[in-house]
Design a protein around this motif. Sequence first.
Motif, PDB file in Angstrom:
ATOM      1  N   ARG A 107       0.798  -1.296  -0.150  1.00 57.88           N
ATOM      2  CA  ARG A 107      -0.034   0.157  -0.203  1.00 57.88           C
ATOM      3  C   ARG A 107       0.779   1.135  -0.023  1.00 57.88           C
ATOM      4  O   ARG A 107       0.709   1.712  -0.946  1.00 57.88           O
ATOM      5  CB  ARG A 107      -1.045   0.179   0.926  1.00 57.88           C
ATOM      6  CG  ARG A 107      -1.770  -1.169   0.874  1.00 57.88           C
ATOM      7  CD  ARG A 107      -3.194  -1.165   2.525  1.00 57.88           C
ATOM      8  NE  ARG A 107      -4.401  -1.981   2.511  1.00 57.88           N
ATOM      9  CZ  ARG A 107      -4.419  -3.241   2.974  1.00 57.88           C
ATOM     10  NH1 ARG A 107      -3.798  -4.075   3.414  1.00 57.88           N
ATOM     11  NH2 ARG A 107      -5.118  -4.107   2.610  1.00 57.88           N
ATOM     12  N   ALA A 108       2.097   1.142   0.545  1.00 57.26           N
ATOM     13  CA  ALA A 108       2.977   2.101   0.623  1.00 57.26           C
ATOM     14  C   ALA A 108       2.950   2.272  -0.684  1.00 57.26           C
ATOM     15  O   ALA A 108       3.674   4.261  -1.082  1.00 57.26           O
ATOM     16  CB  ALA A 108       3.821   2.458   2.052  1.00 57.26           C
ATOM     17  N   ALA A 109       4.014   2.008  -0.770  1.00 60.78           N
ATOM     18  CA  ALA A 109       4.852   1.659  -2.385  1.00 60.78           C
ATOM     19  C   ALA A 109       4.126   1.579  -3.083  1.00 60.78           C
ATOM     20  O   ALA A 109       4.618   2.784  -4.729  1.00 60.78           O
ATOM     21  CB  ALA A 109       5.159  -0.122  -2.262  1.00 60.78           C
ATOM     22  N   ALA A 110       2.707   1.140  -3.335  1.00 63.15           N
ATOM     23  CA  ALA A 110       1.793   2.359  -4.706  1.00 63.15           C
ATOM     24  C   ALA A 110       1.449   3.393  -4.342  1.00 63.15           C
ATOM     25  O   ALA A 110       1.096   4.000  -5.865  1.00 63.15           O
ATOM     26  CB  ALA A 110       0.253   1.253  -4.602  1.00 63.15           C
ATOM     27  N   VAL A 111       1.333   3.542  -3.470  1.00 60.23           N
ATOM     28  CA  VAL A 111       1.423   5.410  -2.962  1.00 60.23           C
ATOM     29  C   VAL A 111       2.530   6.192  -3.609  1.00 60.23           C
ATOM     30  O   VAL A 111       2.408   6.822  -4.584  1.00 60.23           O
ATOM     31  CB  VAL A 111       0.863   5.856  -1.441  1.00 60.23           C
ATOM     32  CG1 VAL A 111       1.280   7.500  -1.171  1.00 60.23           C
ATOM     33  CG2 VAL A 111      -0.706   5.599  -1.306  1.00 60.23           C
ATOM     34  N   LEU A 112       3.520   5.353  -3.233  1.00 59.41           N
ATOM     35  CA  LEU A 112       4.594   5.959  -4.254  1.00 59.41           C
ATOM     36  C   LEU A 112       4.945   6.760  -5.443  1.00 59.41           C
ATOM     37  O   LEU A 112       5.559   7.242  -5.906  1.00 59.41           O
ATOM     38  CB  LEU A 112       5.975   5.831  -3.536  1.00 59.41           C
ATOM     39  CG  LEU A 112       6.257   6.114  -1.625  1.00 59.41           C
ATOM     40  CD1 LEU A 112       7.542   5.196  -0.701  1.00 59.41           C
ATOM     41  CD2 LEU A 112       6.238   7.920  -1.595  1.00 59.41           C
ATOM     42  N   VAL A 113       3.906   5.397  -5.361  1.00 55.94           N
ATOM     43  CA  VAL A 113       4.699   5.161  -7.573  1.00 55.94           C
ATOM     44  C   VAL A 113       3.989   5.980  -7.832  1.00 55.94           C
ATOM     45  O   VAL A 113       4.269   6.938  -9.011  1.00 55.94           O
ATOM     46  CB  VAL A 113       4.303   3.807  -7.784  1.00 55.94           C
ATOM     47  CG1 VAL A 113       3.933   2.731  -9.288  1.00 55.94           C
ATOM     48  CG2 VAL A 113       6.043   2.731  -7.386  1.00 55.94           C
ATOM     49  N   ALA A 114       2.063   5.760  -8.007  1.00 54.63           N
ATOM     50  CA  ALA A 114       1.498   6.588  -8.570  1.00 54.63           C
ATOM     51  C   ALA A 114       1.883   8.664  -8.148  1.00 54.63           C
ATOM     52  O   ALA A 114       1.630   9.212  -9.038  1.00 54.63           O
ATOM     53  CB  ALA A 114      -0.343   6.497  -7.586  1.00 54.63           C
ATOM     54  N   LEU A 115       2.333   9.051  -7.264  1.00 50.45           N
ATOM     55  CA  LEU A 115       2.881  10.131  -7.128  1.00 50.45           C
ATOM     56  C   LEU A 115       4.234  10.124  -7.187  1.00 50.45           C
ATOM     57  O   LEU A 115       4.244  11.571  -8.070  1.00 50.45           O
ATOM     58  CB  LEU A 115       3.011  10.376  -5.563  1.00 50.45           C
ATOM     59  CG  LEU A 115       1.619  10.371  -4.592  1.00 50.45           C
ATOM     60  CD1 LEU A 115       2.138  10.467  -3.112  1.00 50.45           C
ATOM     61  CD2 LEU A 115       0.956  11.961  -4.676  1.00 50.45           C
ATOM     62  N   GLY A 116       5.024   9.635  -7.987  1.00 48.76           N
ATOM     63  CA  GLY A 116       6.390   9.830  -8.062  1.00 48.76           C
ATOM     64  C   GLY A 116       5.930   9.903  -9.726  1.00 48.76           C
ATOM     65  O   GLY A 116       6.669  10.559 -10.372  1.00 48.76           O
ATOM     66  N   ALA A 117       5.128   9.051 -10.334  1.00 52.53           N
ATOM     67  CA  ALA A 117       4.686   9.412 -11.630  1.00 52.53           C
ATOM     68  C   ALA A 117       4.386  10.521 -12.430  1.00 52.53           C
ATOM     69  O   ALA A 117       3.904  11.056 -13.063  1.00 52.53           O
ATOM     70  CB  ALA A 117       3.408   7.586 -12.283  1.00 52.53           C
ATOM     71  N   LEU A 118       2.979  10.665 -11.288  1.00 51.81           N
ATOM     72  CA  LEU A 118       2.326  11.910 -11.701  1.00 51.81           C
ATOM     73  C   LEU A 118       3.436  13.528 -11.323  1.00 51.81           C
ATOM     74  O   LEU A 118       3.169  14.243 -12.594  1.00 51.81           O
ATOM     75  CB  LEU A 118       1.202  12.104 -10.499  1.00 51.81           C
ATOM     76  CG  LEU A 118       0.459  13.531 -10.401  1.00 51.81           C
ATOM     77  CD1 LEU A 118      -0.579  13.306 -11.594  1.00 51.81           C
ATOM     78  CD2 LEU A 118      -0.047  12.924  -9.088  1.00 51.81           C
ATOM     79  N   ARG A 133      11.277  11.106 -10.707  1.00 52.74           N
ATOM     80  CA  ARG A 133      11.405   9.258 -10.241  1.00 52.74           C
ATOM     81  C   ARG A 133      12.144   9.242  -9.455  1.00 52.74           C
ATOM     82  O   ARG A 133      11.595   7.650  -9.389  1.00 52.74           O
ATOM     83  CB  ARG A 133      12.926   9.525 -11.018  1.00 52.74           C
ATOM     84  CG  ARG A 133      12.025   9.636 -13.111  1.00 52.74           C
ATOM     85  CD  ARG A 133      11.926   8.559 -14.072  1.00 52.74           C
ATOM     86  NE  ARG A 133      13.167   7.598 -13.764  1.00 52.74           N
ATOM     87  CZ  ARG A 133      12.801   6.212 -14.180  1.00 52.74           C
ATOM     88  NH1 ARG A 133      11.503   5.204 -14.529  1.00 52.74           N
ATOM     89  NH2 ARG A 133      14.018   5.731 -14.290  1.00 52.74           N
ATOM     90  N   ALA A 134      12.837   9.812  -8.265  1.00 51.50           N
ATOM     91  CA  ALA A 134      13.006   9.112  -7.283  1.00 51.50           C
ATOM     92  C   ALA A 134      12.157   8.377  -5.731  1.00 51.50           C
ATOM     93  O   ALA A 134      12.366   7.577  -6.038  1.00 51.50           O
ATOM     94  CB  ALA A 134      14.770  10.069  -6.453  1.00 51.50           C
ATOM     95  N   VAL A 135      11.554   9.292  -6.606  1.00 50.80           N
ATOM     96  CA  VAL A 135      10.006   8.821  -5.407  1.00 50.80           C
ATOM     97  C   VAL A 135       8.942   7.061  -5.733  1.00 50.80           C
ATOM     98  O   VAL A 135       8.739   6.491  -5.405  1.00 50.80           O
ATOM     99  CB  VAL A 135       9.024  10.374  -5.266  1.00 50.80           C
ATOM    100  CG1 VAL A 135       7.804   9.344  -4.885  1.00 50.80           C
ATOM    101  CG2 VAL A 135       9.113  11.278  -4.513  1.00 50.80           C
ATOM    102  N   GLU A 136       9.518   7.544  -7.444  1.00 51.33           N
ATOM    103  CA  GLU A 136       8.319   6.560  -8.116  1.00 51.33           C
ATOM    104  C   GLU A 136       9.668   5.319  -7.767  1.00 51.33           C
ATOM    105  O   GLU A 136       8.715   4.362  -7.392  1.00 51.33           O
ATOM    106  CB  GLU A 136       8.651   7.044  -9.287  1.00 51.33           C
ATOM    107  CG  GLU A 136       7.852   5.138 -10.416  1.00 51.33           C
ATOM    108  CD  GLU A 136       8.001   6.166 -12.380  1.00 51.33           C
ATOM    109  OE1 GLU A 136       6.697   5.420 -13.366  1.00 51.33           O
ATOM    110  OE2 GLU A 136       9.129   6.455 -12.396  1.00 51.33           O
ATOM    111  N   ALA A 137      10.971   4.997  -7.544  1.00 55.09           N
ATOM    112  CA  ALA A 137      11.395   3.842  -7.729  1.00 55.09           C
ATOM    113  C   ALA A 137      11.611   3.726  -5.951  1.00 55.09           C
ATOM    114  O   ALA A 137      11.806   2.682  -5.884  1.00 55.09           O
ATOM    115  CB  ALA A 137      13.147   4.958  -7.595  1.00 55.09           C
ATOM    116  N   ALA A 138      11.149   4.610  -4.823  1.00 54.55           N
ATOM    117  CA  ALA A 138      10.952   3.859  -3.779  1.00 54.55           C
ATOM    118  C   ALA A 138       9.987   2.741  -3.454  1.00 54.55           C
ATOM    119  O   ALA A 138       9.951   2.295  -3.270  1.00 54.55           O
ATOM    120  CB  ALA A 138      10.488   5.061  -2.979  1.00 54.55           C
ATOM    121  N   GLY A 139       9.112   3.940  -4.456  1.00 52.56           N
ATOM    122  CA  GLY A 139       8.022   2.979  -3.842  1.00 52.56           C
ATOM    123  C   GLY A 139       7.864   1.977  -5.174  1.00 52.56           C
ATOM    124  O   GLY A 139       7.507   0.455  -4.551  1.00 52.56           O
TER     125      GLY A 139
END
Length: 407
Positions: A107-118, A133-139
Amino acid sequence: MTPVTPVAPPLVALAPPPAAMDPGAPPAPAVRRVAARTGLLLGALAAPAAMGVSGPSLALPEAARALAVAPGAAAWLMTAFGLGMAVGTPLLSATAGRRRGPAGVIRAAAVLVALGALLVLLAPDLSLAVAGRAVEAAGAAGLSVAAFQLAGRDRSGRIPGLVAIGNAAGGTAGLFVGAAAAGALGWRAALVLPLLGLLSLRPVLRLADAETRRADDGASRGTPGLPRTPGLPRAPRLPRTLGLPLDVLRDRRFLGAAALMLTLSTVNFALLYAAPRRVAALTGWSPVETGAVASVAALAGALLSWRLVRAAPSLDPARLRAVLTLGSGAALVLAVTGPWAAAVLLGSGTSALVTAGGQGLLSGAAAEGLPAARRGVAIGLFNLAFLTGVAAGPALAAFADQTVQFI
């Protein structure tokens, strides 16, 4: 890879009891089918995270033009992903994972992927795109960690094997998928491939929630929990303590294995950035054509690494290290100096072979001389060395390219 949704009852097959010992257990073919479905599902979660590493490679020139920066500066879009994974792997394992298990990580990772991609999709300049890209990568790192955590409940090894194959296939296929996405939708599409992992989010969360409930029920009855994933890149205890794990960092076998893994990873991901460009320059192929051929070469190398793994027991540690070092060095020379596209592709495939084989073989060597209680810390630090190479490789390749051109 099409996400496959497992039905609820067979979820228990993540830790299947031997049918011969339990007359009520499902027949072996049924267990294998459930393991295959579950492995494909978890592989579908991990593969797009790996695509995020290689996907932008052939789209970077277009990104540099659109953002009005030098091609070398655009390489930070790849470097930032490696850094984000290096930070996200221990951070998410230590926070969401420790309290809520794999479901919390997902759940935490999905939020980070979505925020980073946005952020990547809306970024008006390079700095914000790099941050996204860094935020997306953490997710993406969290999704990969959760996939291996859940796969590790299977004592047969079938599910972890399928997840590992999916992870390797995603990383190598990312060259083609990223080039195709950039050609069809624009360069930003190549930077947000980890979003594909969210397609399997709902069935994976059902799986993770079921596993969490089973673990909680087992704990309340005083029964032992399911085994943890062997070799999982979980967090060293650094987030929980202020001191460094000096006993691990002083171990010579660990240092040797981690240093070699860092070297192999740096060379491999430098070639992931540079080799397709050399192939395109030598042939005049389009990014999609180059990505397709480069993906096949890298995937072939990764799949052939099993031969190296099988041969490893006949080699003493010194010879194994020599094989890995010489293989990586030869791959670098071929890819950088080869006058034909075939030579460059051979170098890229050889690097993928020794890196994939080395990651499996050296992870055991990294923890071999340590007490059992410290092996998880050693494996975590070993994987951080690998991820450091993921970040450093493209940056060094871009710097070398600029320096050679300047000279």
